[in-house]
Motif scaffolding. Structure first.
Motif, PDB file in Angstrom:
ATOM      1  N   ASN A 167      56.524  21.514  28.183  1.00 43.24           N
ATOM      2  CA  ASN A 167      56.046  21.973  29.275  1.00 43.24           C
ATOM      3  C   ASN A 167      55.558  23.479  29.118  1.00 43.24           C
ATOM      4  N   VAL A 168      56.568  24.164  28.644  1.00 49.85           N
ATOM      5  CA  VAL A 168      56.133  25.635  28.096  1.00 49.85           C
ATOM      6  C   VAL A 168      55.089  25.743  27.454  1.00 49.85           C
ATOM      7  N   GLY A 169      54.716  24.708  26.654  1.00 51.03           N
ATOM      8  CA  GLY A 169      53.405  24.715  25.873  1.00 51.03           C
ATOM      9  C   GLY A 169      52.129  24.358  26.633  1.00 51.03           C
ATOM     10  N   ALA A 170      52.495  23.304  27.486  1.00 52.50           N
ATOM     11  CA  ALA A 170      51.238  23.199  28.524  1.00 52.50           C
ATOM     12  C   ALA A 170      51.035  24.540  29.464  1.00 52.50           C
ATOM     13  N   ASP A 171      51.881  25.000  30.015  1.00 48.52           N
ATOM     14  CA  ASP A 171      51.695  26.277  30.863  1.00 48.52           C
ATOM     15  C   ASP A 171      50.932  27.228  30.228  1.00 48.52           C
ATOM     16  N   LEU A 172      51.435  27.491  28.916  1.00 47.53           N
ATOM     17  CA  LEU A 172      50.789  28.546  27.899  1.00 47.53           C
ATOM     18  C   LEU A 172      49.115  28.295  27.621  1.00 47.53           C
ATOM     19  N   LEU A 173      49.088  26.829  27.680  1.00 44.22           N
ATOM     20  CA  LEU A 173      47.771  26.385  27.518  1.00 44.22           C
ATOM     21  C   LEU A 173      46.867  26.492  28.499  1.00 44.22           C
ATOM     22  N   ARG A 174      47.446  26.259  29.903  1.00 41.87           N
ATOM     23  CA  ARG A 174      46.623  26.637  30.776  1.00 41.87           C
ATOM     24  C   ARG A 174      46.219  28.093  31.156  1.00 41.87           C
ATOM     25  N   GLU A 175      47.001  28.813  30.642  1.00 40.92           N
ATOM     26  CA  GLU A 175      47.064  30.105  30.898  1.00 40.92           C
ATOM     27  C   GLU A 175      46.096  30.884  29.818  1.00 40.92           C
ATOM     28  N   THR A 176      46.111  30.476  28.560  1.00 38.73           N
ATOM     29  CA  THR A 176      45.159  31.184  27.686  1.00 38.73           C
ATOM     30  C   THR A 176      44.059  30.301  27.360  1.00 38.73           C
ATOM     31  N   GLN A 177      44.366  29.190  27.595  1.00 39.24           N
ATOM     32  CA  GLN A 177      43.227  28.092  27.034  1.00 39.24           C
ATOM     33  C   GLN A 177      42.832  28.256  25.588  1.00 39.24           C
ATOM     34  N   ASN A 178      44.001  28.414  24.875  1.00 39.01           N
ATOM     35  CA  ASN A 178      43.942  29.007  23.374  1.00 39.01           C
ATOM     36  C   ASN A 178      44.871  28.041  22.817  1.00 39.01           C
ATOM     37  N   CYS A 179      44.504  27.013  22.058  1.00 38.61           N
ATOM     38  CA  CYS A 179      45.381  26.144  21.104  1.00 38.61           C
ATOM     39  C   CYS A 179      46.476  26.864  20.142  1.00 38.61           C
ATOM     40  N   SER A 180      45.477  27.720  19.394  1.00 32.77           N
ATOM     41  CA  SER A 180      46.203  28.663  18.436  1.00 32.77           C
ATOM     42  C   SER A 180      47.524  29.389  19.160  1.00 32.77           C
ATOM     43  N   ALA A 181      47.444  29.950  20.123  1.00 38.63           N
ATOM     44  CA  ALA A 181      48.339  30.724  20.852  1.00 38.63           C
ATOM     45  C   ALA A 181      49.456  29.836  21.057  1.00 38.63           C
ATOM     46  N   VAL A 182      49.246  28.666  21.288  1.00 36.19           N
ATOM     47  CA  VAL A 182      50.540  27.631  21.538  1.00 36.19           C
ATOM     48  C   VAL A 182      51.163  27.295  20.219  1.00 36.19           C
ATOM     49  N   ALA A 183      50.157  27.087  19.313  1.00 41.43           N
ATOM     50  CA  ALA A 183      50.756  26.688  17.781  1.00 41.43           C
ATOM     51  C   ALA A 183      51.503  27.959  17.582  1.00 41.43           C
ATOM     52  N   ASP A 184      51.125  29.167  17.404  1.00 43.61           N
ATOM     53  CA  ASP A 184      52.118  30.379  17.194  1.00 43.61           C
ATOM     54  C   ASP A 184      53.299  30.354  17.873  1.00 43.61           C
ATOM     55  N   HIS A 185      53.262  29.943  19.166  1.00 45.53           N
ATOM     56  CA  HIS A 185      54.641  30.029  20.015  1.00 45.53           C
ATOM     57  C   HIS A 185      55.449  28.852  19.554  1.00 45.53           C
ATOM     58  N   PHE A 186      55.038  27.557  18.956  1.00 49.38           N
ATOM     59  CA  PHE A 186      55.672  26.518  18.645  1.00 49.38           C
ATOM     60  C   PHE A 186      56.611  26.924  17.259  1.00 49.38           C
ATOM     61  N   ASN A 187      55.453  27.430  16.416  1.00 50.74           N
ATOM     62  CA  ASN A 187      56.246  27.938  15.200  1.00 50.74           C
ATOM     63  C   ASN A 187      57.244  28.945  15.129  1.00 50.74           C
ATOM     64  N   ARG A 188      57.141  29.892  16.271  1.00 50.72           N
ATOM     65  CA  ARG A 188      57.987  30.845  16.413  1.00 50.72           C
ATOM     66  C   ARG A 188      59.345  30.389  16.934  1.00 50.72           C
ATOM     67  N   ILE A 189      59.402  29.290  17.686  1.00 49.82           N
ATOM     68  CA  ILE A 189      60.568  28.924  18.032  1.00 49.82           C
ATOM     69  C   ILE A 189      61.169  27.719  17.192  1.00 49.82           C
ATOM     70  N   ASP A 190      60.486  27.356  16.148  1.00 51.12           N
ATOM     71  CA  ASP A 190      60.719  26.249  15.411  1.00 51.12           C
ATOM     72  C   ASP A 190      60.861  24.920  15.944  1.00 51.12           C
ATOM     73  N   ILE A 191      59.493  24.704  16.613  1.00 49.60           N
ATOM     74  CA  ILE A 191      59.595  23.094  16.932  1.00 49.60           C
ATOM     75  C   ILE A 191      58.947  22.351  15.796  1.00 49.60           C
ATOM     76  N   PRO A 192      59.636  21.299  15.532  1.00 51.82           N
ATOM     77  CA  PRO A 192      59.199  20.324  14.318  1.00 51.82           C
ATOM     78  C   PRO A 192      57.874  19.609  14.848  1.00 51.82           C
ATOM     79  N   VAL A 193      56.859  19.306  13.922  1.00 56.24           N
ATOM     80  CA  VAL A 193      56.019  18.468  13.899  1.00 56.24           C
ATOM     81  C   VAL A 193      56.211  17.206  13.836  1.00 56.24           C
ATOM     82  N   GLY A 194      55.276  16.371  14.194  1.00 53.46           N
ATOM     83  CA  GLY A 194      55.662  14.943  14.109  1.00 53.46           C
ATOM     84  C   GLY A 194      55.803  14.364  12.736  1.00 53.46           C
TER      85      GLY A 194
END
Length: 655
Positions: A198-225
């Motif tokens: 949900n945090v990633g979706a909110d950030l995506l609506r706000e910035t419309q920038n997928c790279s910004a969401v990716a940087d956020h996920f990497n910063r808080i150590d969210i594992p990929v699939g």
């Protein structure tokens, strides 16, 4: 297969029969390399049936799809036929060579060069007169078998998917799949995934920038699939993740189908014209269907082939950078042609310039220091924050009034939404009547697309109003609290980072750069017209009428360091009014640290002030609207490739 006498097959070299053996497996998971050895042994046994003398075997063993016509071994086989070094080629099965009519052609190359070919399992021997008919029949059977098998598997898997939720796709991040799971009904949502998705979706609506969401996920150590090759998030991965309908509880199958390219034999995935099939698994939903569709429409509108329709000659989303970048890259724009600015101006990494100048479409090739621009902007915003104290009482009254009146502006928005929905209902009814009267027409598609886009927009507005009605407005109670929020962002942010750039884009509405020059000549200097909305950091502030007007600012921002004669001008004029000469004035002025200017610099400053008075100027700078003829460093407009071409419909704003 009938046994041939030795006289029917004689070695070209007179002593040893040269035999080529072709073995192939497709390389599927269940196939083993042992199958290649079995094919080789079978071909050697078949050779002994037609020739009992000494033989030399050369094996071509490969892994590849039988339909592929661009396999390197096929060219190797054809060259071997044409070399006329071989007496015999043996295949375990014709499909081991290739599937389709190309196999018969390749056998014909061997016949033309007196090389006999035998396909053991198909009973094909090019020594027989009926070999071509036999080969075509075998090719037909192979093709038909593949088509029937493919159709049977697709139907079986799709039936199991629609009925039981089986034939599952590979799991993505945010889900847990038990070892004994046989359908989507057995899948589970990861307990901690709800928050970060949900945090990633909110950030995506706000910035419309997928790279910004990716940087956020990497910063808080969210594992990929679990099946991702890369173990860190990146922009394209985020886009695929949030486009997966599994997030709204409807996993899909059949998004694409394969189409054979007959020139190469490759099968290429293409969008399925029938569309995908979905299975309902509501226990796997992180979003409602409306929230998911709203997010997809937002991103689709932003990325639609990178060719959005211009509004008044300008891309409506030009402020949204196409990649993660520092401020003001791809945000600031040229006052003259309307195009955005890019980093690397005039070959300097930290400078920006007009992108149109690079393409010989704008004469303004003057660059400016991006770091200096951000530093000056932050200092100016900080100064504006402390000038807000006089509006604190008015701000508090607006906030308290909005709280007491239960959002009067929201009531107006609800009424407008109701009217718009009624108008939409009338449009849909008229559209349906037109289809009944005239039948389906190609022109109706555009109108249908517009109606659907308007319907999505109204649905998003209704959901927004529902959220506002359910939640209390989250706004600072006072301007001092708002100032503290902004100063905290300024203090903790790295000013030349993409993250700080995302923050500045929330509060900077417009950053338009033009050129100025001292009235007595000299270098062309960049200056920006900046529009600020200091409530951009608080989204709910937009729901309070009048707050935006209080927190709106517009000003000119210098993107250069002043020349010495301008820095000392006012002090020099003050001392000159006391009757002091240039040398005495220079001795009393301290500039550039602890240094004194020269008497010549003082004379230049006084001359600049006199020229200002003669021209009736309040400041020594004049706005440059066209390339000056006396400025030798600005010569781009004199190149034969230059054609000044502003954006379609663009009109420079007034200063």
């Amino acid at each position: 297969m009938s046994r041939r006498s030795e006289s029917e097959l004689q070695p070209r070299n007179g002593h040893t029969l040269m035999v080529g053996i072709v073995c192939r497996i497709s390389g599927c998971a269940k196939q083993k390399d042992l199958s290649l050895e079995d094919q080789e042994d079978n071909c050697k046994e078949a050779t002994k049936e037609v020739y009992e003398g000494p033989s030399e075997f050369r094996v071509i063993a490969t892994k590849g799809k039988g339909e592929r016509l661009d396999r390197p071994e096929l060219e190797e086989i054809e060259q071997a036929y044409r070399s006329e070094e071989y007496d015999l080629f043996v295949y375990d099965d014709l499909s081991r060579l290739i599937r389709g009519g190309e196999a018969a052609r390749l056998l014909g190359v061997g016949v033309d060069h007196a090389t006999r070919s035998i396909c053991v399992d198909d009973g094909i021997d090019t020594f027989d007169e009926t070999w071509e008919e036999d080969a075509l029949n075998a090719c037909s059977e192979n093709v038909a078998h593949n088509q029937r098998t493919s159709k049977r598997l697709k139907q079986k898997l799709m039936h199991r998917f629609k009925k039981l939720g089986r034939a599952m796709a590979r799991p993505i991040a945010g889900y847990v799949v038990p070892d004994d799971a046989v359908s989507y009904d057995d899948w589970q949502k990861h307990p901690s995934a709800e928050s970060w998705i949900n945090v990633g979706a909110d950030l995506l609506r706000e910035t419309q920038n997928c790279s910004a969401v990716a940087d956020h996920f990497n910063r808080i150590d969210i594992p990929v699939g679990p099946y991702c090759r890369r173990k860190t998030w990146y922009g394209a991965m985020v886009r695929r993740f949030y486009a997966n309908p599994l997030l709204k509880g409807t996993p899909g199958r059949g998004f694409k189908h394969s189409v054979k390219h007959h020139g190469s034999g490759r099968r290429k995935p293409m969008p399925n014209p029938k569309g995908p099939t979905y299975y309902d698994a509501p226990h796997l939903a992180f979003f409602t269907s409306e929230e998911f569709d709203e997010l997809q429409a937002l991103l689709k509108n932003k990325n639609a082939c990178y060719k959005r329709k211009a509004v008044d000659g300008v891309d409506p989303l030009w402020r949204v950078p196409r990649k993660r970048t520092r401020f003001p890259g791809q945000f600031g724009c040229c006052w003259y042609c309307g195009r955005h600015h890019v980093w690397g101006g005039n070959g300097i990494t930290d400078n920006l310039m007009c992108s149109g100048s690079r393409e010989w479409l704008c004469w303004n090739s003057v660059g400016y220091d991006g770091r200096l621009a951000v530093t000056n902007l932050v200092e100016r915003i900080t100064a504006e924050l402390y000038q807000l104290d006089g509006f604190d009482a008015q701000y508090r009254e607006l906030v308290e009034s909005a709280t007491r009146s239960d959002h009067s502006d929201i009531t107006c928005r609800r009424n407008k939404l109701t009217n718009d929905e009624q108008s939409l209902a009338v449009q849909k009814a008229n559209f349906q009547n037109a289809i009944r009267a005239y039948g389906p027409k190609p022109m109706f598609k555009n109108e249908l697309d517009e109606i659907e886009a308007l319907e999505r927009k109204l649905n998003a507005e209704r959901r927004c109003l529902q959220r506002i009605g359910q939640n209390r407005l989250q706004v600072p109670a006072s301007l001092s609290e708002l100032r503290g929020m902004l100063e905290a962002e300024f203090a903790q942010g790295v000013h030349d980072s993409p993250e700080f750039g995302d923050f500045l884009r929330k509060i900077v509405l417009d950053f338009r750069v033009y050129l100025v020059r001292l009235c007595d000549g000299g270098h062309l200097l960049p200056r920006a017209r900046v529009q600020l909305s200091l409530d951009g950091v608080v989204p709910d502030a937009a729901q309070i009428p009048g707050v935006g007007k209080i927190l709106y600012r517009e000003f000119a921002l210098d993107l250069f360091e002043q020349s010495q004669r301008e820095r000392i001008r006012e002090r020099a004029v003050g001392f000159a009014a006391q009757g002091l000469g240039p040398k005495a004035i220079a001795a009393r002025i301290v500039d550039d640290g602890d240094k004194h200017p020269t008497a010549t610099a003082v004379r230049n400053a006084l001359a600049l002030d006199r020229l200002m008075q003669q021209m009736g100027l309040a400041t020594p700078y004049v706005h440059i609207t066209a390339p000056p003829e006396d400025y030798a460093k600005l010569r781009r407009h004199k190149n034969a490739k230059y054609r000044f071409t502003p954006l379609d419909g663009y009109v420079p704003p007034t200063l």
